[in-house]
Design an enzyme around this catalytic site. Structure first.
Site, PDB file in Angstrom:
ATOM      1  N   LYS A 216       3.020   6.759   4.679  1.00 39.29           N
ATOM      2  CA  LYS A 216       2.191   5.650   4.212  1.00 39.29           C
ATOM      3  C   LYS A 216       2.816   4.310   4.577  1.00 39.29           C
ATOM      4  O   LYS A 216       4.004   4.082   4.368  1.00 39.29           O
ATOM      5  CB  LYS A 216       2.010   5.716   2.687  1.00 39.29           C
ATOM      6  CG  LYS A 216       0.949   4.769   2.174  1.00 39.29           C
ATOM      7  CD  LYS A 216      -0.432   5.201   2.612  1.00 39.29           C
ATOM      8  CE  LYS A 216      -1.441   4.066   2.573  1.00 39.29           C
ATOM      9  NZ  LYS A 216      -1.256   3.053   3.629  1.00 39.29           N
TER      10      LYS A 216
ATOM     11  N   SER B  22       0.796  -1.237   0.000  1.00 40.85           N
ATOM     12  CA  SER B  22       0.000   0.000   0.000  1.00 40.85           C
ATOM     13  C   SER B  22       0.823   1.279   0.000  1.00 40.85           C
ATOM     14  O   SER B  22       0.244   2.375  -0.105  1.00 40.85           O
ATOM     15  CB  SER B  22      -0.954   0.006   1.200  1.00 40.85           C
ATOM     16  OG  SER B  22      -2.045  -0.853   0.975  1.00 40.85           O
TER      17      SER B  22
ATOM     18  N   SER C 123      -5.555   3.491   4.905  1.00 47.09           N
ATOM     19  CA  SER C 123      -5.130   2.813   3.678  1.00 47.09           C
ATOM     20  C   SER C 123      -6.297   2.152   2.955  1.00 47.09           C
ATOM     21  O   SER C 123      -6.186   1.024   2.459  1.00 47.09           O
ATOM     22  CB  SER C 123      -4.051   1.768   3.999  1.00 47.09           C
ATOM     23  OG  SER C 123      -3.368   1.374   2.842  1.00 47.09           O
TER      24      SER C 123
ATOM     25  N   LYS D 246       0.109   3.823  -2.606  1.00 45.43           N
ATOM     26  CA  LYS D 246      -0.875   4.895  -2.494  1.00 45.43           C
ATOM     27  C   LYS D 246      -0.234   6.275  -2.362  1.00 45.43           C
ATOM     28  O   LYS D 246      -0.940   7.289  -2.478  1.00 45.43           O
ATOM     29  CB  LYS D 246      -1.817   4.629  -1.316  1.00 45.43           C
ATOM     30  CG  LYS D 246      -2.687   3.383  -1.492  1.00 45.43           C
ATOM     31  CD  LYS D 246      -3.674   3.228  -0.347  1.00 45.43           C
ATOM     32  CE  LYS D 246      -4.577   2.014  -0.516  1.00 45.43           C
ATOM     33  NZ  LYS D 246      -3.955   0.754  -0.078  1.00 45.43           N
TER      34      LYS D 246
END
Length: 379
Positions: free
Chosen positions: A221, A57, A117, A60
């Site tokens: 992130k 993730s 997320s 992202k």
């Protein structure tokens, strides 16, 4: 010429800190890692930084970047309404359990992406921005190419496992820097520890534990899958300097956070940003046979640079300027140099250029000036 001077300045600054960046081995539990400073983009520490790995993730970051670029360009607004498609709702993994045709603002969906997320919100935003997830992924890869992310290829906006979906610690640092440098408003979301959506019905708790437990944490992130293991792009700011620590393929979640702390602690302990100014205001430089009597000089390029704290303590600044110039003078023409040094070592050499153009007098103008001097005793 300007590009060449900027490149040489950046190279000189990078060379001045490169040995320190490799001076010690840090206790990082990861397949690959990188530590970068935001303002200059200089790398302070790296291991296997170009190894292509799955980012999970952390993908992202690029999704967030494209959404923020759309917002800051005016193509998208925080208050715009996004309608969840059946496809977006089918993502699985980390999500806020969007229902088909459920509507939510861009701001709330972006918050869900940054804090928990949310895969469903990532796809819903992608579809809203580009018309389809596929079109959005094309934009992701195009933007990666523009940023020089040569190790990267995206297959989706979420980071869910997909063949060929790869990047590197270096490329994650690059896109993370672009996001926090150009779009600082993203901090409104990445620094949230706990919040709610849907009028308080849905709770959010940040997957990035550094937000609560690391001084100065600003984002950014997390990511994890079985294949990617535990990944992180961690950002933090202290004393006006923001660092980006990237961790890829760490064995456990606690280890990725501890490894990021090791990198960030190292950067904050060893380095500092320094802004060097001339010791006194730059004097105007006389111009002979010009349609203006003098030209104002200015620094060409950034006068903020990264150095070790030990060198920053003894910084000296020297300025060299031309005594006079002969017309014509071009705007941007080199007229001097500011040198920043410490302990006899040059840390930066910044060109000084003419701030404006000065044309050469014509023969008729010279003749008229001579007449005035002869009959009036001056101008």
């Amino acid at each position: 010429m300007k590009r060449l001077l900027s490149w040489l300045l950046a190279l000189l600054a990078a060379l001045s800190i490169a040995p320190a960046a490799r001076a010690e081995e840090l206790a990082v539990s990861a397949q690959a890692c990188m530590l970068m400073e935001k303002t200059t983009g200089q790398v302070l520490y790296a291991v296997n930084e170009h190894q292509q790995l799955e980012p999970a993730s952390v993908t992202k970051v690029m999704t967030m970047l494209l959404v923020m670029e759309a917002i800051d360009s005016g193509a998208l607004a925080y208050e715009d309404t996004v309608t969840a498609s059946a496809y977006a709702c089918s993502m699985g993994g980390s999500q806020i359990w969007l229902k088909e045709n459920e509507q939510m603002t861009v701001e709330d969906m972006l918050k869900a992406v940054c804090v928990v997320s949310a895969n469903d919100c990532s796809v819903a935003l992608a579809e809203h921005v580009a018309g389809s997830a596929e079109a959005f992924v094309e934009r992701m890869n195009q933007r990666a190419e523009e940023l020089g992310m040569a190790d990267t290829h995206f297959e989706n906006p979420t980071g869910l496992p997909a063949p060929g979906h790869i990047t590197s610690a270096h490329d994650i640092a690059v896109m993370s820097r672009e996001l926090i440098l150009r779009h600082p408003d993203i901090r409104r979301f990445t620094t949230i520890w706990m919040d709610t959506l849907r009028g308080g019905e849905s709770g959010l708790s940040n997957t990035n534990k550094l937000i609560r437990f690391y001084e100065g944490a600003t984002g950014l992130k997390t990511g994890s899958t079985n294949a990617a293991q535990y990944c992180l792009s961690a950002t933090a700011e202290r004393n006006g300097m923001e660092l980006i620590a990237v961790i890829l393929k760490s064995p456990t979640s606690p280890q990725r956070f501890e490894s990021a702390k090791v990198l960030l602690n190292y950067g904050f302990a060893a380095y500092t940003l320094v802004t060097a100014d001339p010791p006194e205001p730059l004097r105007e430089i006389p111009v002979t046979l010009g349609d203006a009597p003098a030209v104002a000089p200015r620094l060409e390029g950034e006068n903020t640079f990264l150095t070790t704290k030990s060198k920053a303590a003894g910084i000296e600044v020297q300025v060299e300027l031309e005594e006079e110039l002969a017309a014509p003078v071009e705007a941007g023409q080199p007229v001097g140099r500011m040198t920043v040094a410490s302990g006899g070592e040059t840390l930066a050499s910044i060109p000084i250029v003419a701030d404006q153009a000065v044309a050469r007098l014509t023969y008729w103008q010279i003749f008229q000036r001579c007449l005035r001097l002869a009959f009036c005793g001056g101008d």
